[in-house]
Design an enzyme around this catalytic site. Structure first.
Site, PDB file in Angstrom:
ATOM      1  N   CYS A 124     106.473  22.127  39.024  1.00 16.12           N
ATOM      2  CA  CYS A 124     105.403  21.566  39.722  1.00 16.12           C
ATOM      3  C   CYS A 124     104.826  20.583  38.825  1.00 16.12           C
ATOM      4  O   CYS A 124     104.984  20.878  37.553  1.00 16.12           O
ATOM      5  CB  CYS A 124     104.558  22.303  40.424  1.00 16.12           C
ATOM      6  SG  CYS A 124     103.490  21.377  41.662  1.00 16.12           S
ATOM      7  N   CYS A 126     101.118  19.857  38.858  1.00 16.98           N
ATOM      8  CA  CYS A 126      99.851  19.879  38.936  1.00 16.98           C
ATOM      9  C   CYS A 126      99.018  20.324  37.799  1.00 16.98           C
ATOM     10  O   CYS A 126      98.179  19.932  37.458  1.00 16.98           O
ATOM     11  CB  CYS A 126      99.485  20.498  40.242  1.00 16.98           C
ATOM     12  SG  CYS A 126      99.721  22.407  40.019  1.00 16.98           S
ATOM     13  N   CYS A 134     100.185  17.326  42.528  1.00 17.09           N
ATOM     14  CA  CYS A 134     101.622  17.960  42.249  1.00 17.09           C
ATOM     15  C   CYS A 134     102.768  16.798  42.281  1.00 17.09           C
ATOM     16  O   CYS A 134     103.816  17.265  42.315  1.00 17.09           O
ATOM     17  CB  CYS A 134     101.764  18.806  43.534  1.00 17.09           C
ATOM     18  SG  CYS A 134     100.610  20.143  43.464  1.00 17.09           S
ATOM     19  N   LYS A 204     104.345  27.271  51.707  1.00 18.40           N
ATOM     20  CA  LYS A 204     103.009  27.227  50.951  1.00 18.40           C
ATOM     21  C   LYS A 204     101.813  26.546  51.777  1.00 18.40           C
ATOM     22  O   LYS A 204     101.894  25.386  52.105  1.00 18.40           O
ATOM     23  CB  LYS A 204     103.266  26.448  49.733  1.00 18.40           C
ATOM     24  CG  LYS A 204     102.112  26.387  48.774  1.00 18.40           C
ATOM     25  CD  LYS A 204     102.333  26.043  47.320  1.00 18.40           C
ATOM     26  CE  LYS A 204     101.561  25.756  46.420  1.00 18.40           C
ATOM     27  NZ  LYS A 204     101.827  25.417  45.115  1.00 18.40           N
ATOM     28  N   ARG A 214      93.458  27.914  39.783  1.00 16.57           N
ATOM     29  CA  ARG A 214      93.271  26.461  39.271  1.00 16.57           C
ATOM     30  C   ARG A 214      92.334  26.411  38.077  1.00 16.57           C
ATOM     31  O   ARG A 214      92.457  25.427  37.188  1.00 16.57           O
ATOM     32  CB  ARG A 214      92.705  25.511  40.569  1.00 16.57           C
ATOM     33  CG  ARG A 214      93.764  25.365  41.399  1.00 16.57           C
ATOM     34  CD  ARG A 214      93.359  24.496  42.611  1.00 16.57           C
ATOM     35  NE  ARG A 214      94.426  24.617  43.727  1.00 16.57           N
ATOM     36  CZ  ARG A 214      94.411  24.106  44.555  1.00 16.57           C
ATOM     37  NH1 ARG A 214      93.247  23.433  45.319  1.00 16.57           N
ATOM     38  NH2 ARG A 214      95.315  24.095  45.822  1.00 16.57           N
ATOM     39  N   ARG A 226      95.011  18.823  48.446  1.00 15.70           N
ATOM     40  CA  ARG A 226      96.462  19.155  48.649  1.00 15.70           C
ATOM     41  C   ARG A 226      96.809  19.116  50.213  1.00 15.70           C
ATOM     42  O   ARG A 226      97.851  19.526  50.424  1.00 15.70           O
ATOM     43  CB  ARG A 226      96.994  20.265  48.089  1.00 15.70           C
ATOM     44  CG  ARG A 226      96.543  20.334  46.587  1.00 15.70           C
ATOM     45  CD  ARG A 226      97.557  21.304  45.453  1.00 15.70           C
ATOM     46  NE  ARG A 226      96.988  22.021  44.529  1.00 15.70           N
ATOM     47  CZ  ARG A 226      96.844  21.134  43.372  1.00 15.70           C
ATOM     48  NH1 ARG A 226      96.865  19.753  43.467  1.00 15.70           N
ATOM     49  NH2 ARG A 226      96.145  21.819  42.353  1.00 15.70           N
ATOM     50  N   GLU A 243     110.270  24.818  57.879  1.00 14.78           N
ATOM     51  CA  GLU A 243     109.932  24.718  56.456  1.00 14.78           C
ATOM     52  C   GLU A 243     111.099  25.647  55.779  1.00 14.78           C
ATOM     53  O   GLU A 243     111.830  25.227  54.892  1.00 14.78           O
ATOM     54  CB  GLU A 243     108.547  25.133  55.925  1.00 14.78           C
ATOM     55  CG  GLU A 243     107.427  23.977  56.249  1.00 14.78           C
ATOM     56  CD  GLU A 243     107.364  23.049  55.263  1.00 14.78           C
ATOM     57  OE1 GLU A 243     108.391  22.863  54.493  1.00 14.78           O
ATOM     58  OE2 GLU A 243     106.707  21.949  55.440  1.00 14.78           O
ATOM     59  N   LYS A 258     103.496  32.098  50.674  1.00 14.66           N
ATOM     60  CA  LYS A 258     102.401  31.977  49.890  1.00 14.66           C
ATOM     61  C   LYS A 258     101.069  31.327  50.575  1.00 14.66           C
ATOM     62  O   LYS A 258     101.308  30.330  50.907  1.00 14.66           O
ATOM     63  CB  LYS A 258     102.405  31.043  48.652  1.00 14.66           C
ATOM     64  CG  LYS A 258     101.520  31.079  47.554  1.00 14.66           C
ATOM     65  CD  LYS A 258     101.997  30.207  46.519  1.00 14.66           C
ATOM     66  CE  LYS A 258     100.643  29.904  45.452  1.00 14.66           C
ATOM     67  NZ  LYS A 258     101.005  28.748  44.955  1.00 14.66           N
ATOM     68  N   SER A 285      95.753  34.329  43.236  1.00 12.98           N
ATOM     69  CA  SER A 285      94.873  34.402  42.367  1.00 12.98           C
ATOM     70  C   SER A 285      93.519  34.931  43.125  1.00 12.98           C
ATOM     71  O   SER A 285      92.959  35.842  42.552  1.00 12.98           O
ATOM     72  CB  SER A 285      94.523  33.249  41.685  1.00 12.98           C
ATOM     73  OG  SER A 285      94.492  32.062  42.505  1.00 12.98           O
ATOM     74  N   TYR A 324      99.911  39.523  39.884  1.00 16.52           N
ATOM     75  CA  TYR A 324      99.002  39.632  38.579  1.00 16.52           C
ATOM     76  C   TYR A 324      99.094  41.134  38.311  1.00 16.52           C
ATOM     77  O   TYR A 324      98.732  41.368  37.024  1.00 16.52           O
ATOM     78  CB  TYR A 324      97.767  38.793  38.702  1.00 16.52           C
ATOM     79  CG  TYR A 324      97.938  37.375  39.008  1.00 16.52           C
ATOM     80  CD1 TYR A 324      98.219  36.475  38.017  1.00 16.52           C
ATOM     81  CD2 TYR A 324      97.750  36.905  40.362  1.00 16.52           C
ATOM     82  CE1 TYR A 324      98.418  35.138  38.469  1.00 16.52           C
ATOM     83  CE2 TYR A 324      98.086  35.564  40.686  1.00 16.52           C
ATOM     84  CZ  TYR A 324      98.422  34.702  39.631  1.00 16.52           C
ATOM     85  OH  TYR A 324      98.519  33.502  40.172  1.00 16.52           O
TER      86      TYR A 324
HETATM   87  C1  PBG Z   1     101.289  24.962  42.036  1.00 24.77           C
HETATM   88  C2  PBG Z   1     100.911  26.526  42.110  1.00 24.77           C
HETATM   89  C3  PBG Z   1      99.740  26.903  42.319  1.00 24.77           C
HETATM   90  C4  PBG Z   1      99.825  28.116  42.684  1.00 24.77           C
HETATM   91  C5  PBG Z   1     101.088  28.540  42.118  1.00 24.77           C
HETATM   92  N1  PBG Z   1     101.876  27.359  41.910  1.00 24.77           N
HETATM   93  C6  PBG Z   1      98.579  26.224  42.738  1.00 24.77           C
HETATM   94  C7  PBG Z   1      98.261  25.166  43.964  1.00 24.77           C
HETATM   95  O1  PBG Z   1      99.276  25.029  44.860  1.00 24.77           O
HETATM   96  O2  PBG Z   1      97.318  24.611  43.736  1.00 24.77           O
HETATM   97  C8  PBG Z   1      98.658  29.201  42.820  1.00 24.77           C
HETATM   98  C9  PBG Z   1      98.642  30.593  42.489  1.00 24.77           C
HETATM   99  C10 PBG Z   1      97.565  31.367  42.624  1.00 24.77           C
HETATM  100  O3  PBG Z   1      96.758  30.916  43.308  1.00 24.77           O
HETATM  101  O4  PBG Z   1      97.654  32.687  42.188  1.00 24.77           O
HETATM  102  N2  PBG Z   1     101.992  24.869  40.587  1.00 24.77           N
END
Ligand code: PBG
Length: 335
Positions: A124, A126, A134, A204, A214, A226, A243, A258, A285, A324
């Site tokens: 990606c 970003c 992204c 996603k 982030r 996004r 998708e 996700k 996260s 994590y």
């Molecule tokens: C994009 C990406 C994101 C996450 C994984 N890959 C961030 C986004 O889409 O803003 C988020 C993972 C997380 O929140 O643990 N490269």
């Protein structure tokens, strides 16, 4: 006359009275080899920079990442997924495609430290762009900036190829560009990398649960959000199936949903619709930080909540979990 109740002949508690009986009838299992640990890599030496919003997680310099890779391998984890934080960001996210970019250095170090460990990369832009989006931007008119899908596709192919050349074992495109899986597949195939699997972030959502990430990846969009490329949480589940279908047609080998916890209905539907396709759930996260915060207050028991949540993702139909807590879970499973 009222129907006689099966009780007392039938007692559900007979299946629960003995710990060994409870174990005997379980069908959901967590195993280290199904877990993927996300890691953040930055430049420098001997750096373990704590991530404020994610207690217990760090931005790691490449040497430290190598130690983590060794630990992950020793614990029998299924793999690590790497996120790079480059020293210099630009509008095109060029660092992500360079031979000596941060992610390429990280891949090489991880493969050297733990050759048998599966090294996955998030593909990606970003984390690499100065605007935090992204892909590359274009003006949709009237100063309305948006990510240019097709221009980004070309770059995604290059980025994926560069990761594979550095030694990545599996590629995970997460940018939600239309056609991304097809372009990456084609680029890798043309260069002879037809054996490298693609795990697509197929489903996603534009989720507030990514907030702490982030911070960790320093990838907050500098303007806007996004929502023009990630999915609307309020859209029908049928769009998630669409998708997934498209990414599978484009050649995705594994697909991902996700975030995980708020989307277990989607995990269930996708696993039932595509029972032959491995399905990953990303325990993101925000899901991590909420549990950490409540546990730090003494309001919940971290280990029990984590095992229960990850178990629920498995029960919903996920084969593979990105979390994590992967290292802790592997340790908890043997104690
Ligand atoms: C994009 C990406 C994101 C996450 C994984 N890959 C961030 C986004 O889409 O803003 C988020 C993972 C997380 O929140 O643990 N490269």
């Amino acid at each position: 006359m009222a129907k006689p109740t099966p009780f007392p002949r039938v007692r559900m508690r007979r299946l629960r009275y003995h710990p060994a009986v409870r174990q005997l009838v379980r069908s959901v299992q967590l195993t280290p080899s199904n877990l993927i640990l996300p890691l953040f890599v930055r430049s420098g030496k001997q750096i373990r920079q704590p991530i404020g919003a994610m207690p217990g997680q760090f931005q790691l310099s490449v040497d430290q990442l190598a130690n983590e890779a060794r630990d992950a391998a020793n614990l029998g984890l299924g793999g690590i997924i790497l996120f790079g934080i480059p020293e210099h960001k630009d509008s095109m996210g060029s660092d992500s495609c360079q031979d000596d970019g941060i992610i390429q250095q990280a891949i090489r170090a991880a493969k050297e430290a733990a050759p048998e460990l599966l090294v996955i990369t998030d593909v990606c832009f970003c984390e690499y762009t100065d605007h935090g989006h992204c892909g590359v931007l274009h003006d949709r008119g009237a100063g309305q900036m948006d990510v240019d899908n097709d221009a980004t596709l070309k770059l995604l192919g290059q980025q994926a190829l560069s990761h594979v050349r550095a030694g990545a074992d599996l590629i995970a495109p997460s940018g939600m560009m239309d056609g991304m899986v097809g372009v990456i597949r084609e680029t890798l195939d043309q260069q002879g990398h037809y054996h490298i699997p693609i795990m697509s972030y197929a489903v996603k959502y534009a989720s507030a649960f990514y907030g702490p990430f982030r911070d960790a990846a320093e990838s907050t969009p500098q303007f806007g959000d996004r929502r023009t490329y990630q999915m609307d949480p309020m859209v029908s589940a049928a769009q998630a199936l669409r998708e997934a279908e498209l990414d599978l047609e484009e050649g995705a080998d594994l697909i991902m949903v996700k975030p995980a916890l708020a989307y277990l209905d989607i995990v269930r539907q996708i696993s039932e619709t595509y029972p032959g396709t491995p399905l990953a759930a990303y325990n993101v996260s925000g899901e991590y930080s909420m549990v950490k915060a409540a546990a730090a207050q003494g309001w919940i028991d971290e280990q029990s909540v984590v095992m229960e949540s990850l178990g629920a993702m498995k029960r919903a139909g996920a084969t593979t979990l990105i979390t994590y807590w992967a290292k802790e879970v592997a340790q908890w499973l043997v104690t």
